[in-house]
Scaffold this motif. Structure first.
Motif, PDB file in Angstrom:
ATOM      1  N   ALA A 287       0.841  -1.388  -0.082  1.00  0.00           N
ATOM      2  CA  ALA A 287      -0.198  -0.033   0.073  1.00  0.00           C
ATOM      3  C   ALA A 287       0.812   1.294   0.019  1.00  0.00           C
ATOM      4  O   ALA A 287       0.356   2.350  -0.446  1.00  0.00           O
ATOM      5  N   ALA A 288       2.125   1.143   0.380  1.00  0.00           N
ATOM      6  CA  ALA A 288       3.048   2.342   0.409  1.00  0.00           C
ATOM      7  C   ALA A 288       3.332   2.626  -0.906  1.00  0.00           C
ATOM      8  O   ALA A 288       3.859   3.793  -1.273  1.00  0.00           O
ATOM      9  N   LEU A 289       3.280   1.701  -2.123  1.00  0.00           N
ATOM     10  CA  LEU A 289       3.753   2.166  -3.433  1.00  0.00           C
ATOM     11  C   LEU A 289       2.888   3.163  -3.917  1.00  0.00           C
ATOM     12  O   LEU A 289       1.826   2.963  -3.922  1.00  0.00           O
ATOM     13  N   VAL A 290       3.390   3.986  -4.634  1.00  0.00           N
ATOM     14  CA  VAL A 290       3.048   4.811  -6.020  1.00  0.00           C
ATOM     15  C   VAL A 290       3.681   4.873  -6.933  1.00  0.00           C
ATOM     16  O   VAL A 290       4.790   4.595  -6.929  1.00  0.00           O
ATOM     17  N   LYS A 291       2.949   5.042  -8.088  1.00  0.00           N
ATOM     18  CA  LYS A 291       3.301   5.171  -9.497  1.00  0.00           C
ATOM     19  C   LYS A 291       3.899   6.486  -9.910  1.00  0.00           C
ATOM     20  O   LYS A 291       3.033   7.509  -9.740  1.00  0.00           O
ATOM     21  N   PHE A 292       4.904   6.771 -10.692  1.00  0.00           N
ATOM     22  CA  PHE A 292       4.982   8.100 -11.102  1.00  0.00           C
ATOM     23  C   PHE A 292       5.955   7.969 -12.523  1.00  0.00           C
ATOM     24  O   PHE A 292       7.112   7.609 -12.199  1.00  0.00           O
ATOM     25  N   GLN A 293       5.278   8.244 -13.575  1.00  0.00           N
ATOM     26  CA  GLN A 293       6.129   8.087 -14.919  1.00  0.00           C
ATOM     27  C   GLN A 293       6.412   6.681 -15.015  1.00  0.00           C
ATOM     28  O   GLN A 293       7.765   6.371 -15.355  1.00  0.00           O
ATOM     29  N   GLY A 294       5.749   5.828 -14.710  1.00  0.00           N
ATOM     30  CA  GLY A 294       5.928   4.248 -14.883  1.00  0.00           C
ATOM     31  C   GLY A 294       6.789   3.502 -13.646  1.00  0.00           C
ATOM     32  O   GLY A 294       7.382   2.412 -14.082  1.00  0.00           O
ATOM     33  N   LYS A 295       7.296   4.380 -12.744  1.00  0.00           N
ATOM     34  CA  LYS A 295       8.383   4.186 -12.009  1.00  0.00           C
ATOM     35  C   LYS A 295       7.747   3.844 -10.494  1.00  0.00           C
ATOM     36  O   LYS A 295       6.791   4.453 -10.169  1.00  0.00           O
ATOM     37  N   ASP A 296       8.342   3.251  -9.521  1.00  0.00           N
ATOM     38  CA  ASP A 296       7.598   2.820  -8.292  1.00  0.00           C
ATOM     39  C   ASP A 296       8.517   3.831  -7.302  1.00  0.00           C
ATOM     40  O   ASP A 296       9.925   3.946  -7.340  1.00  0.00           O
ATOM     41  N   PHE A 297       7.707   4.408  -6.352  1.00  0.00           N
ATOM     42  CA  PHE A 297       8.210   5.228  -5.346  1.00  0.00           C
ATOM     43  C   PHE A 297       7.457   5.034  -4.025  1.00  0.00           C
ATOM     44  O   PHE A 297       6.469   4.406  -4.132  1.00  0.00           O
ATOM     45  N   VAL A 298       7.944   5.428  -2.921  1.00  0.00           N
ATOM     46  CA  VAL A 298       7.218   5.679  -1.619  1.00  0.00           C
ATOM     47  C   VAL A 298       7.180   7.255  -1.128  1.00  0.00           C
ATOM     48  O   VAL A 298       8.465   7.657  -1.209  1.00  0.00           O
ATOM     49  N   ARG A 320       3.015  -7.447   0.675  1.00  0.00           N
ATOM     50  CA  ARG A 320       4.199  -6.818   1.060  1.00  0.00           C
ATOM     51  C   ARG A 320       5.121  -6.855  -0.011  1.00  0.00           C
ATOM     52  O   ARG A 320       4.868  -7.733  -1.259  1.00  0.00           O
ATOM     53  N   ILE A 321       6.015  -6.145  -0.273  1.00  0.00           N
ATOM     54  CA  ILE A 321       7.259  -6.037  -1.229  1.00  0.00           C
ATOM     55  C   ILE A 321       8.535  -6.257  -0.410  1.00  0.00           C
ATOM     56  O   ILE A 321       8.827  -5.496   0.410  1.00  0.00           O
ATOM     57  N   GLY A 322       9.584  -6.776  -1.382  1.00  0.00           N
ATOM     58  CA  GLY A 322      10.848  -6.648  -0.631  1.00  0.00           C
ATOM     59  C   GLY A 322      11.855  -5.574  -1.961  1.00  0.00           C
ATOM     60  O   GLY A 322      11.746  -5.725  -2.886  1.00  0.00           O
ATOM     61  N   VAL A 323      12.719  -4.820  -1.090  1.00  0.00           N
ATOM     62  CA  VAL A 323      13.402  -3.831  -1.857  1.00  0.00           C
ATOM     63  C   VAL A 323      14.826  -3.944  -1.400  1.00  0.00           C
ATOM     64  O   VAL A 323      15.199  -4.803  -0.237  1.00  0.00           O
ATOM     65  N   ASP A 324      15.789  -3.580  -2.376  1.00  0.00           N
ATOM     66  CA  ASP A 324      17.119  -3.757  -1.817  1.00  0.00           C
ATOM     67  C   ASP A 324      17.899  -2.188  -1.935  1.00  0.00           C
ATOM     68  O   ASP A 324      19.162  -2.087  -2.172  1.00  0.00           O
ATOM     69  N   ASP A 325      17.062  -0.945  -2.173  1.00  0.00           N
ATOM     70  CA  ASP A 325      17.649   0.012  -1.852  1.00  0.00           C
ATOM     71  C   ASP A 325      18.330   0.205  -0.643  1.00  0.00           C
ATOM     72  O   ASP A 325      17.801   0.376   0.296  1.00  0.00           O
ATOM     73  N   PRO A 326      19.579   1.079  -0.734  1.00  0.00           N
ATOM     74  CA  PRO A 326      20.197   1.234   0.438  1.00  0.00           C
ATOM     75  C   PRO A 326      19.794   2.343   1.149  1.00  0.00           C
ATOM     76  O   PRO A 326      19.695   2.522   2.465  1.00  0.00           O
ATOM     77  N   HIS A 327      19.047   3.448   0.458  1.00  0.00           N
ATOM     78  CA  HIS A 327      18.303   4.284   1.270  1.00  0.00           C
ATOM     79  C   HIS A 327      16.657   3.864   1.905  1.00  0.00           C
ATOM     80  O   HIS A 327      16.380   4.825   2.657  1.00  0.00           O
ATOM     81  N   ILE A 328      16.524   2.648   1.796  1.00  0.00           N
ATOM     82  CA  ILE A 328      15.188   2.254   2.585  1.00  0.00           C
ATOM     83  C   ILE A 328      15.871   1.281   3.613  1.00  0.00           C
ATOM     84  O   ILE A 328      16.528   0.339   3.395  1.00  0.00           O
ATOM     85  N   VAL A 329      15.779   1.640   4.900  1.00  0.00           N
ATOM     86  CA  VAL A 329      16.288   0.950   5.880  1.00  0.00           C
ATOM     87  C   VAL A 329      15.269   0.477   6.904  1.00  0.00           C
ATOM     88  O   VAL A 329      14.121   1.193   7.098  1.00  0.00           O
ATOM     89  N   ALA A 330      15.734  -0.507   7.732  1.00  0.00           N
ATOM     90  CA  ALA A 330      14.818  -1.234   8.559  1.00  0.00           C
ATOM     91  C   ALA A 330      14.199  -0.062   9.746  1.00  0.00           C
ATOM     92  O   ALA A 330      15.293   0.787  10.066  1.00  0.00           O
ATOM     93  N   GLY A 331      13.076   0.153  10.234  1.00  0.00           N
ATOM     94  CA  GLY A 331      12.746   0.979  11.026  1.00  0.00           C
ATOM     95  C   GLY A 331      12.269   2.129  10.422  1.00  0.00           C
ATOM     96  O   GLY A 331      11.576   3.114  11.054  1.00  0.00           O
ATOM     97  N   MET A 332      12.425   2.504   9.156  1.00  0.00           N
ATOM     98  CA  MET A 332      11.911   3.638   8.554  1.00  0.00           C
ATOM     99  C   MET A 332      10.491   3.725   8.520  1.00  0.00           C
ATOM    100  O   MET A 332       9.764   2.866   8.232  1.00  0.00           O
ATOM    101  N   LYS A 333       9.876   5.046   8.417  1.00  0.00           N
ATOM    102  CA  LYS A 333       8.417   5.359   8.531  1.00  0.00           C
ATOM    103  C   LYS A 333       8.281   5.622   7.103  1.00  0.00           C
ATOM    104  O   LYS A 333       8.846   6.559   6.092  1.00  0.00           O
ATOM    105  N   VAL A 334       7.079   4.935   6.388  1.00  0.00           N
ATOM    106  CA  VAL A 334       6.606   5.356   5.131  1.00  0.00           C
ATOM    107  C   VAL A 334       5.121   5.616   5.044  1.00  0.00           C
ATOM    108  O   VAL A 334       4.457   4.912   5.974  1.00  0.00           O
ATOM    109  N   VAL A 335       4.860   6.261   4.086  1.00  0.00           N
ATOM    110  CA  VAL A 335       3.136   6.603   4.228  1.00  0.00           C
ATOM    111  C   VAL A 335       2.520   5.361   3.441  1.00  0.00           C
ATOM    112  O   VAL A 335       2.879   4.883   2.418  1.00  0.00           O
ATOM    113  N   VAL A 336       1.399   4.719   4.258  1.00  0.00           N
ATOM    114  CA  VAL A 336       0.800   3.410   3.743  1.00  0.00           C
ATOM    115  C   VAL A 336      -0.905   3.902   3.324  1.00  0.00           C
ATOM    116  O   VAL A 336      -1.128   3.268   2.720  1.00  0.00           O
ATOM    117  N   GLU A 337      -1.243   5.155   3.797  1.00  0.00           N
ATOM    118  CA  GLU A 337      -2.512   5.624   3.593  1.00  0.00           C
ATOM    119  C   GLU A 337      -2.510   6.970   3.565  1.00  0.00           C
ATOM    120  O   GLU A 337      -1.714   7.946   4.214  1.00  0.00           O
TER     121      GLU A 337
END
Length: 354
Positions: A287-298, A320-337
């Motif tokens: 639910a945190a995913l948003v699409k912008f110009q065909g790419k995935d963002f949070v 759920r999704i699994g990501v490997d971006d270094p700037h996405i770290v455990a404990g980080m808060k993301v918008v889901v609604e």
């Protein structure tokens, strides 16, 4: 009159000034709900486009020949086991059943008469009042009548069975894939009338490269998306086809999925197949995913404003999704609604967490 005109001009200028002030302040902060990024040891996934098909199909036919009196289903209808699909005309059969019932009453009278005659002759024979041949003839007549009664009972059973089988029923829960008969047609014995696909045996046949077989397991749960409806379900990998494609060397996975409404054979489905060994990935709600110009963002929140971050999805794990971006770290808060209409740097108010 001039004073009135000046008043109108002053009011208009005041309205323009107020609107400009409101516009300068910008829209009110958007309310959002936050989720927390976690970690899981999972395999990466790769999408594969497969097709839907019914593993178990039946060419429903008739045990008896006859004129079709009613067809109670149409192509695409869903039916339950034992539900009547086709009825044959039984008018002549009913007459034959009535005639046989009358003959059975006649033979009952004959059995009773020959039994009484045998009893009388047997008493006389024991007293040497009649010859052995007379006794043997009476015994033969009685036994012949009994056997004729048994034969007539078997004939009645056959007729009643034919009447029952004139109502052609579904052998299992399923969907009508094709209808090959209509009212007024002649149903031949053994000829397919209705093609039925089993609801419990809906499968996806999806190709994967042979080098991915090392990462899949029989019995594994895999996400499957019915592309026509963007509907996601969970499938079970039950087997692989024993013959690979000669040219591509692809191997076809056989995945069972739950019964689905409004699906047709040969529709497409996207299967997420394991494509690597398991490793630790950061995971977050889809639910945190948003699409912008065909790419995935949070979106995350920094200094009470929405901040957009790209994500590289390497695994789909149900909701759920699994990501490997270094700037996405455990404990980080993301918008889901509340992320559907967010814009970068838009002021936000956190309304809660999930």
């Amino acid at each position: 009159m001039r004073c009135f005109s000046r008043s109108i001009v002053l009011v208009c200028l005041l309205l323009v000034f107020c609107c400009s002030s409101v516009a300068a302040q910008g829209p009110p902060p958007a309310k959002v709900v936050m989720g927390t990024v976690g970690t899981e040891v999972v395999a990466e996934t790769q999408s594969s486009i497969g097709i839907l098909y019914y593993e178990r199909k039946s060419e429903v036919s008739s045990d008896v020949a006859g004129l079709v009196d009613a067809v109670l289903v149409d192509q695409g209808d869903r039916v339950k086991k034992g539900e009547v699909l086709v009825r044959l005309d039984t008018e002549l059969l009913e007459l034959e059943i009535s005639l046989t019932a009358t003959r059975m009453k006649q033979i009952e009278l004959r059995v009773e008469n020959t039994r009484k005659n045998l009893n009388r002759i047997e008493k006389m024979y024991q007293k040497a009042g009649v010859s052995e041949k007379v006794f043997d003839d009476a015994l033969f007549d009685y036994e012949d009548a009994v056997k004729e009664r048994l034969a007539m009972q078997d004939s009645m059973k056959k007729l009643l069975l034919n009447r029952e089988r004139s109502a052609i029923k579904a052998p299992f829960d399923g969907i009508v894939l094709s209808k090959n008969i209509d009212v007024g047609g002649w149903a031949q014995q053994g000829k397919g009338l209705i093609t039925l696909g089993s609801s419990a045996d809906l499968y996806v046949r999806a190709p994967v490269a042979e080098n991915l077989l090392q990462f899949v397991e029989i019995g594994q749960q895999v996400p499957v998306v019915i592309n026509a409806f963007a509907r996601e379900v969970t499938g079970t990998l039950v087997n692989i086809d024993p013959v690979a494609d000669v040219k591509t060397k692809n191997v076809f996975l056989k995945i069972n999925i739950p019964h689905q409404p409004l699906v047709a054979e040969n529709m497409s489905a996207t299967v997420m197949v394991s494509s690597s060994s398991k490793r630790e990935l950061r995971t977050l709600k889809r639910a945190a995913l948003v699409k912008f110009q065909g790419k995935d963002f949070v979106y995350t929140v920094k200094e009470d404003k929405a901040a957009i971050l790209p994500v590289n999805i390497v695994a789909y794990l149900g909701d759920r999704i699994g990501v490997d971006d270094p700037h996405i770290v455990a404990g980080m808060k993301v918008v889901v609604e509340g992320n559907e209409r967010l814009r970068p740097d838009q002021p936000v108010t956190v309304a809660g967490e999930k």
